[in-house]
Write a protein that holds these residues in place. Sequence first.
Motif, mmCIF file in Angstrom:
data_model
loop_
_atom_site.group_PDB
_atom_site.id
_atom_site.type_symbol
_atom_site.label_atom_id
_atom_site.label_comp_id
_atom_site.label_asym_id
_atom_site.label_seq_id
_atom_site.Cartn_x
_atom_site.Cartn_y
_atom_site.Cartn_z
ATOM 1 N N VAL A 31 72.316 47.593 51.203
ATOM 2 C CA VAL A 31 74.552 48.615 49.767
ATOM 3 C C VAL A 31 74.683 48.609 51.127
ATOM 4 O O VAL A 31 74.444 49.243 52.261
ATOM 5 N N THR A 33 77.748 50.289 52.530
ATOM 6 C CA THR A 33 79.124 50.907 52.056
ATOM 7 C C THR A 33 80.345 50.862 53.310
ATOM 8 O O THR A 33 79.927 50.694 54.699
ATOM 9 N N GLY A 67 84.624 51.931 49.176
ATOM 10 C CA GLY A 67 83.864 50.948 48.407
ATOM 11 C C GLY A 67 82.834 50.464 48.716
ATOM 12 O O GLY A 67 82.442 51.041 50.597
ATOM 13 N N ALA A 68 81.521 49.374 47.932
ATOM 14 C CA ALA A 68 80.406 49.125 49.253
ATOM 15 C C ALA A 68 79.707 47.605 49.002
ATOM 16 O O ALA A 68 80.713 47.046 47.380
ATOM 17 N N TYR A 69 79.253 46.634 49.465
ATOM 18 C CA TYR A 69 79.171 45.699 49.346
ATOM 19 C C TYR A 69 77.359 45.689 48.778
ATOM 20 O O TYR A 69 76.701 46.386 49.244
ATOM 21 N N VAL A 70 77.074 44.758 47.867
ATOM 22 C CA VAL A 70 76.585 44.838 47.511
ATOM 23 C C VAL A 70 75.578 44.164 47.404
ATOM 24 O O VAL A 70 75.961 42.907 46.900
ATOM 25 N N SER A 77 78.220 41.077 46.290
ATOM 26 C CA SER A 77 79.103 41.653 45.353
ATOM 27 C C SER A 77 80.225 43.102 45.585
ATOM 28 O O SER A 77 79.605 43.537 46.961
ATOM 29 N N TRP A 78 80.906 43.127 45.763
ATOM 30 C CA TRP A 78 82.197 44.375 45.470
ATOM 31 C C TRP A 78 82.234 45.455 44.501
ATOM 32 O O TRP A 78 82.419 44.980 43.534
ATOM 33 N N ARG A 79 81.689 46.598 44.976
ATOM 34 C CA ARG A 79 82.297 47.186 44.234
ATOM 35 C C ARG A 79 82.890 48.458 44.512
ATOM 36 O O ARG A 79 82.930 49.189 45.452
ATOM 37 N N PRO A 80 84.012 48.516 44.641
ATOM 38 C CA PRO A 80 84.967 48.872 44.674
ATOM 39 C C PRO A 80 84.511 50.771 44.002
ATOM 40 O O PRO A 80 84.096 51.210 42.700
ATOM 41 N N ALA A 81 85.207 51.920 45.479
ATOM 42 C CA ALA A 81 85.162 53.373 45.206
ATOM 43 C C ALA A 81 86.086 54.054 43.930
ATOM 44 O O ALA A 81 87.409 53.308 44.125
ATOM 45 N N VAL A 82 85.603 54.667 42.995
ATOM 46 C CA VAL A 82 86.852 55.434 42.555
ATOM 47 C C VAL A 82 87.150 56.343 43.197
ATOM 48 O O VAL A 82 86.255 57.672 43.003
#
Length: 115
Positions: A31, A33, A67-70, A77-82
């Motif tokens: 991960v 961030t 967000g974070a790159y996983v 994959s990119w996971r955006p922070a909410v």
Amino acid sequence: MKIVELVEKARDTITVRRVYSEPYEHDGVTVITAAAVGGGGGVGSGKDEKGQEGEGGGFGVSGKPVGAYVIAGGQVSWRPAVDVNRLFTGLAAVTIAFLITRARVARARAKTDHG
């Protein structure tokens, strides 16, 4: 603080390490961030009526997670922070607009029904 010192501090503050964290690995998943970072500053110098000189300045930086790159199984994959505060504010604004519009429509209908 001298202007040269301020510029050096600003240069040391604004680095890629403020945007991307060091990779964190656990159970084969990596991960990294990411954050949005912005800043600004200003410097100035001058003389007064007595010929005395002075200089000064200031600098500020802000950041927020985006967000974070996983990395898992060879896939990235990119996971955006909410941003819950932003989400809540947007939802509240839409709800208020709906309630105001609904009240105006109800008043307009009442006038046409009775008038």
